[in-house]
Scaffold this motif. Structure first.
Motif, PDB file in Angstrom:
ATOM      1  N   UNK A 221       0.818  -1.220   0.000  1.00 53.31           N
ATOM      2  CA  UNK A 221       0.000   0.000   0.000  1.00 53.31           C
ATOM      3  C   UNK A 221       0.850   1.268   0.000  1.00 53.31           C
ATOM      4  N   UNK A 222       2.184   1.116   0.122  1.00 55.73           N
ATOM      5  CA  UNK A 222       3.089   2.270   0.142  1.00 55.73           C
ATOM      6  C   UNK A 222       4.208   2.052  -0.865  1.00 55.73           C
ATOM      7  N   UNK A 223       3.872   2.046  -2.172  1.00 52.10           N
ATOM      8  CA  UNK A 223       4.869   1.708  -3.208  1.00 52.10           C
ATOM      9  C   UNK A 223       6.042   2.677  -3.290  1.00 52.10           C
ATOM     10  N   UNK A 224       5.859   3.917  -2.840  1.00 53.66           N
ATOM     11  CA  UNK A 224       6.940   4.905  -2.913  1.00 53.66           C
ATOM     12  C   UNK A 224       7.725   5.020  -1.608  1.00 53.66           C
ATOM     13  N   UNK A 225       7.519   4.087  -0.715  1.00 52.32           N
ATOM     14  CA  UNK A 225       8.189   4.176   0.583  1.00 52.32           C
ATOM     15  C   UNK A 225       9.701   4.063   0.428  1.00 52.32           C
ATOM     16  N   UNK A 226      10.402   4.927   1.122  1.00 54.47           N
ATOM     17  CA  UNK A 226      11.865   4.905   1.102  1.00 54.47           C
ATOM     18  C   UNK A 226      12.378   3.611   1.729  1.00 54.47           C
ATOM     19  N   UNK A 227      13.143   2.844   0.962  1.00 55.12           N
ATOM     20  CA  UNK A 227      13.703   1.601   1.474  1.00 55.12           C
ATOM     21  C   UNK A 227      12.757   0.427   1.425  1.00 55.12           C
ATOM     22  N   UNK A 228      11.624   0.561   0.752  1.00 49.80           N
ATOM     23  CA  UNK A 228      10.657  -0.530   0.719  1.00 49.80           C
ATOM     24  C   UNK A 228      11.208  -1.811   0.123  1.00 49.80           C
ATOM     25  N   UNK A 229      12.028  -1.673  -0.926  1.00 47.53           N
ATOM     26  CA  UNK A 229      12.617  -2.858  -1.571  1.00 47.53           C
ATOM     27  C   UNK A 229      13.525  -3.603  -0.595  1.00 47.53           C
ATOM     28  N   UNK A 250      18.659  -2.739  -3.925  1.00 42.16           N
ATOM     29  CA  UNK A 250      18.305  -1.368  -4.310  1.00 42.16           C
ATOM     30  C   UNK A 250      17.388  -0.747  -3.274  1.00 42.16           C
ATOM     31  N   UNK A 251      17.638   0.503  -2.981  1.00 43.64           N
ATOM     32  CA  UNK A 251      16.794   1.262  -2.060  1.00 43.64           C
ATOM     33  C   UNK A 251      16.191   2.417  -2.830  1.00 43.64           C
ATOM     34  N   UNK A 252      14.891   2.623  -2.686  1.00 43.07           N
ATOM     35  CA  UNK A 252      14.244   3.740  -3.367  1.00 43.07           C
ATOM     36  C   UNK A 252      14.049   4.881  -2.392  1.00 43.07           C
ATOM     37  N   UNK A 253      14.335   6.074  -2.895  1.00 44.40           N
ATOM     38  CA  UNK A 253      14.269   7.257  -2.045  1.00 44.40           C
ATOM     39  C   UNK A 253      13.520   8.378  -2.749  1.00 44.40           C
ATOM     40  N   UNK A 254      12.766   9.159  -2.004  1.00 44.90           N
ATOM     41  CA  UNK A 254      12.026  10.283  -2.563  1.00 44.90           C
ATOM     42  C   UNK A 254      12.809  11.574  -2.377  1.00 44.90           C
TER      43      UNK A 254
END
Length: 265
Positions: A221-229, A250-254
């Motif tokens: 439910x939080x696809x853009x969450x930082x570090x979700x991957x 990989x870590x995703x960050x906004x």
């Protein structure tokens, strides 16, 4: 004790010994009576229009923040983590406020500053940033955030899954806050940081407060969450009983505009 007083005592007991001026007047008190309770020391002012009915403790400060924020607000981050037994009692109290509502941080709370015992003011910290931060947090313990959270419990708090993810995201944000969010990085993700994340997740799984599947669903439910991957990968490793490895993830960050940029560890 009359009927009005009993109702007010009940409201205060439900709210951890904290009431608002509006509640007191709704149940029959006058402005003069409220002022007299404060002046005689029977009540202690925590914020504008918010009072503790006895000596303030952490729970009362938490309730004071919730009552300032209004209906639908809840404790979050390390404040909610404390109530779940994830972390110790935090000096700063994070509160989630429904979108569209603005709650200013107050500067007139009577919580003692840590330098007051030494007879110094907040401006006399010698320019020490850490001491100034501690002074500010003690003098103004609430930090308000706007957002939607699933509210549970009493005092109201974010659900355990959202609390765990908020704590992990906050740790990642703190770790990378000095980096430029616009460019890509090649990093070896510190095992200590991943160990910290496991130390947050493992107790709530072992205690039965949540499950890996529920955490994954909240992540979905939080696809853009930082570090979700990374968190999803660590959940898989923990589910399989694997120790922290040295693989890259990989870590995703906004960035401040809400865009996501991958940071490769």
């Amino acid at each position: 004790m009359d009927r009005v007083s009993r109702r007010l005592v009940f409201i205060a007991s439900v709210q951890g010994g904290v009431i608002t001026r509006e509640q007191a007047m709704e149940y029959g008190m006058t402005s003069a009576q409220v002022r007299a309770m404060v002046e005689t020391g029977r009540w202690r002012r925590l914020a504008r229009g918010v009072y503790a009915t006895d000596l303030p403790v952490w729970e009362q400060l938490a309730w004071a923040g919730l009552l300032q924020a209004g209906e639908g607000a809840c404790l979050g981050g390390s404040a909610a983590g404390y109530l779940y037994g994830i972390n110790g009692q935090p000096p700063q109290i994070d509160i989630w406020v429904p979108p569209g509502r603005s709650v200013p941080r107050r500067r007139d709370t009577p919580v003692p500053k840590p330098v007051a015992k030494a007879g110094r003011s907040a401006s006399e910290t010698g320019g020490d940033p850490e001491l100034e931060r501690l002074v500010h947090e003690m003098w103004n313990p609430w930090r308000f955030h706007q957002g939607v959270r699933t509210v549970v419990g009493n005092p109201p708090r974010s659900c355990v899954e959202e609390t765990v993810l908020d704590l992990c995201e906050g740790k990642l944000h703190s770790h990378f806050r000095e980096e430029d969010p616009v460019i890509w990085f090649q990093r070896s993700y510190p095992p200590m940081l991943r160990g910290w994340m496991r130390a947050v997740i493992r107790p709530v799984l072992d205690s039965g407060l949540t499950t890996v599947d529920k955490l994954r669903n909240t992540l979905d439910a939080r696809p853009q969450m930082e570090g979700g991957v990374l968190i999803r990968w660590e959940l898989g490793q923990m589910e399989q009983g694997l120790a922290i490895g040295a693989k890259r993830k990989a870590v995703r960050r906004r960035d401040p505009r809400g865009k996501a940029h991958p940071i490769t560890d």
